[in-house]
Design a protein around this motif. Structure first.
Motif, PDB file in Angstrom:
ATOM      1  N   PHE A 105       1.095  -0.981   0.015  1.00  0.00           N
ATOM      2  CA  PHE A 105      -0.577   0.199  -0.084  1.00  0.00           C
ATOM      3  C   PHE A 105       1.171   1.288   0.034  1.00  0.00           C
ATOM      4  O   PHE A 105       1.504   1.111   1.102  1.00  0.00           O
ATOM      5  CB  PHE A 105      -0.474  -0.284   1.028  1.00  0.00           C
ATOM      6  N   THR A 106       0.330   2.335  -0.592  1.00  0.00           N
ATOM      7  CA  THR A 106       1.796   3.193  -1.401  1.00  0.00           C
ATOM      8  C   THR A 106       0.622   4.649  -1.500  1.00  0.00           C
ATOM      9  O   THR A 106       0.150   3.916  -2.824  1.00  0.00           O
ATOM     10  CB  THR A 106       2.729   2.814  -2.017  1.00  0.00           C
ATOM     11  N   TYR A 107       1.521   5.405  -1.538  1.00  0.00           N
ATOM     12  CA  TYR A 107       1.609   6.730  -2.151  1.00  0.00           C
ATOM     13  C   TYR A 107       2.954   6.771  -3.199  1.00  0.00           C
ATOM     14  O   TYR A 107       2.112   8.151  -3.977  1.00  0.00           O
ATOM     15  CB  TYR A 107       0.900   8.097  -1.037  1.00  0.00           C
ATOM     16  N   CYS A 142      -9.066   5.180   3.515  1.00  0.00           N
ATOM     17  CA  CYS A 142      -7.275   4.797   3.035  1.00  0.00           C
ATOM     18  C   CYS A 142      -7.774   5.922   0.972  1.00  0.00           C
ATOM     19  O   CYS A 142      -8.118   5.527   0.308  1.00  0.00           O
ATOM     20  CB  CYS A 142      -7.308   3.490   2.429  1.00  0.00           C
ATOM     21  N   ASP A 143      -6.093   6.336   1.306  1.00  0.00           N
ATOM     22  CA  ASP A 143      -5.784   6.805  -0.101  1.00  0.00           C
ATOM     23  C   ASP A 143      -4.704   6.267  -0.204  1.00  0.00           C
ATOM     24  O   ASP A 143      -3.982   7.021  -1.692  1.00  0.00           O
ATOM     25  CB  ASP A 143      -6.468   8.223  -0.222  1.00  0.00           C
ATOM     26  N   GLU A 144      -4.058   4.996   0.088  1.00  0.00           N
ATOM     27  CA  GLU A 144      -3.148   4.384  -0.056  1.00  0.00           C
ATOM     28  C   GLU A 144      -3.307   3.515  -1.322  1.00  0.00           C
ATOM     29  O   GLU A 144      -4.538   3.622  -1.999  1.00  0.00           O
ATOM     30  CB  GLU A 144      -1.810   3.728   0.564  1.00  0.00           C
ATOM     31  N   VAL A 145      -2.598   3.723  -2.921  1.00  0.00           N
ATOM     32  CA  VAL A 145      -2.459   2.602  -3.658  1.00  0.00           C
ATOM     33  C   VAL A 145      -2.586   1.531  -3.403  1.00  0.00           C
ATOM     34  O   VAL A 145      -1.644   1.298  -3.161  1.00  0.00           O
ATOM     35  CB  VAL A 145      -2.098   3.339  -4.620  1.00  0.00           C
ATOM     36  N   ALA A 146      -3.081   0.200  -3.772  1.00  0.00           N
ATOM     37  CA  ALA A 146      -2.450  -1.145  -3.735  1.00  0.00           C
ATOM     38  C   ALA A 146      -1.820  -1.385  -4.620  1.00  0.00           C
ATOM     39  O   ALA A 146      -2.994  -1.612  -5.901  1.00  0.00           O
ATOM     40  CB  ALA A 146      -4.216  -2.153  -3.048  1.00  0.00           C
ATOM     41  N   LEU A 147      -1.202  -2.235  -4.816  1.00  0.00           N
ATOM     42  CA  LEU A 147      -0.158  -2.746  -5.905  1.00  0.00           C
ATOM     43  C   LEU A 147       0.705  -4.430  -5.874  1.00  0.00           C
ATOM     44  O   LEU A 147       0.333  -4.374  -4.702  1.00  0.00           O
ATOM     45  CB  LEU A 147       1.021  -1.999  -5.832  1.00  0.00           C
ATOM     46  N   ILE A 148      -0.087  -5.217  -6.743  1.00  0.00           N
ATOM     47  CA  ILE A 148       0.795  -6.495  -6.625  1.00  0.00           C
ATOM     48  C   ILE A 148       2.099  -6.459  -7.122  1.00  0.00           C
ATOM     49  O   ILE A 148       1.975  -6.155  -8.797  1.00  0.00           O
ATOM     50  CB  ILE A 148      -0.265  -7.370  -6.430  1.00  0.00           C
ATOM     51  N   CYS A 149       2.779  -7.373  -6.800  1.00  0.00           N
ATOM     52  CA  CYS A 149       4.024  -8.611  -8.076  1.00  0.00           C
ATOM     53  C   CYS A 149       4.106  -9.518  -7.839  1.00  0.00           C
ATOM     54  O   CYS A 149       4.068 -10.272  -6.806  1.00  0.00           O
ATOM     55  CB  CYS A 149       4.597  -7.793  -7.522  1.00  0.00           C
ATOM     56  N   HIS A 150       3.682  -9.627  -8.870  1.00  0.00           N
ATOM     57  CA  HIS A 150       3.889 -11.372  -8.919  1.00  0.00           C
ATOM     58  C   HIS A 150       5.285 -12.223  -9.332  1.00  0.00           C
ATOM     59  O   HIS A 150       5.908 -11.814 -10.948  1.00  0.00           O
ATOM     60  CB  HIS A 150       2.906 -12.350 -10.460  1.00  0.00           C
ATOM     61  N   LEU A 151       5.876 -13.473  -8.921  1.00  0.00           N
ATOM     62  CA  LEU A 151       7.004 -13.160  -8.808  1.00  0.00           C
ATOM     63  C   LEU A 151       7.091 -15.086  -9.600  1.00  0.00           C
ATOM     64  O   LEU A 151       5.877 -15.529  -8.839  1.00  0.00           O
ATOM     65  CB  LEU A 151       7.698 -12.959  -7.712  1.00  0.00           C
TER      66      LEU A 151
END
Ligand SMILES: CC(C)(COP(=O)(O)OP(=O)(O)OC[C@H]1O[C@@H](n2cnc3c(N)ncnc32)[C@H](O)[C@@H]1OP(=O)(O)O)[C@@H](O)C(=O)NCCC(=O)NCCS
Length: 155
Positions: A105-107, A142-151
């Motif tokens: 979760f990030t800005y 919440c105003d953070e953005v959710a991001l995902i990384c597939h490995l």
């Protein structure tokens, strides 16, 4: 090239100061000292002499899921590639452990997207990942953005 190392217990006061410096500016979630001590094995740091100039954590959530959190690089040490190195260290550890998905979760989505993170709807993540959110002053707005990384991990 800066050396990325696992954090030690004596790094915690400086990590706490670093994280909460950015939290006070509303750029990331604050962490109490107790939480950093309890999760010290999650953290990587970069040290310059006695000084901790950056940190980041990989927190395991489940058999197939981990979170990158508390990524902080001291202002005077930014834009030197340290953030990139910390994210790579976290992703490398996830891979070594056989964990195929890492979220955050990030800005700062643009920064994470350099490392193959892509947008994900927060609602698609398991409810367990919200454990931090309940303690966030902004919850439930919440105003953070959710991001995902597939490995790619071994079967
Ligand atoms: C975001 C942060 C971790 C980046 O750390 P950094 O050490 O400055 O990043 P790097 O030097 O490794 O930057 C790598 C690349 O990302 C870019 N970048 C850095 N910060 C960026 C940002 N906020 N948005 C977009 N791109 C960014 C850099 O320009 C660099 O690209 P380049 O190689 O093409 O010039 C740092 O600015 C920071 O600690 N910010 C405050 C806390 C925070 O927001 N943490 C992240 C959310 S948990």
């Amino acid at each position: 090239m800066n050396k990325i190392e696992k954090a030690g217990i004596s790094d915690v006061p400086q990590m706490h100061e670093l994280i909460n410096h950015f939290a006070d500016k509303g750029e990331m979630l604050a962490r109490p000292l107790s939480e950093i001590y309890e999760n010290i094995r999650d953290y990587f740091v970069v040290r310059q002499g006695e000084r901790v100039v950056a940190c980041a954590a990989l927190h395991i959530m489940w058999v197939d899921l981990a979170e990158i959190k508390s990524v902080a690089v001291a202002e005077e040490n930014q834009r030197q590639g340290i953030g990139d190195q910390l994210i790579e260290a976290c992703l490398r550890e996830a891979k070594e452990l056989g964990i195929p998905t890492v979220f955050c979760f990030t800005y700062q989505p643009t920064f994470f997207k350099r490392h193959k993170f892509v947008d994900i709807d927060k609602m698609e993540l398991p409810r367990k990942v919200w454990s931090d959110c309940f303690r966030c002053p902004k919850f439930p707005n919440c105003d953070e953005v959710a991001l995902i990384c597939h490995l790619e991990v071994r079967a």
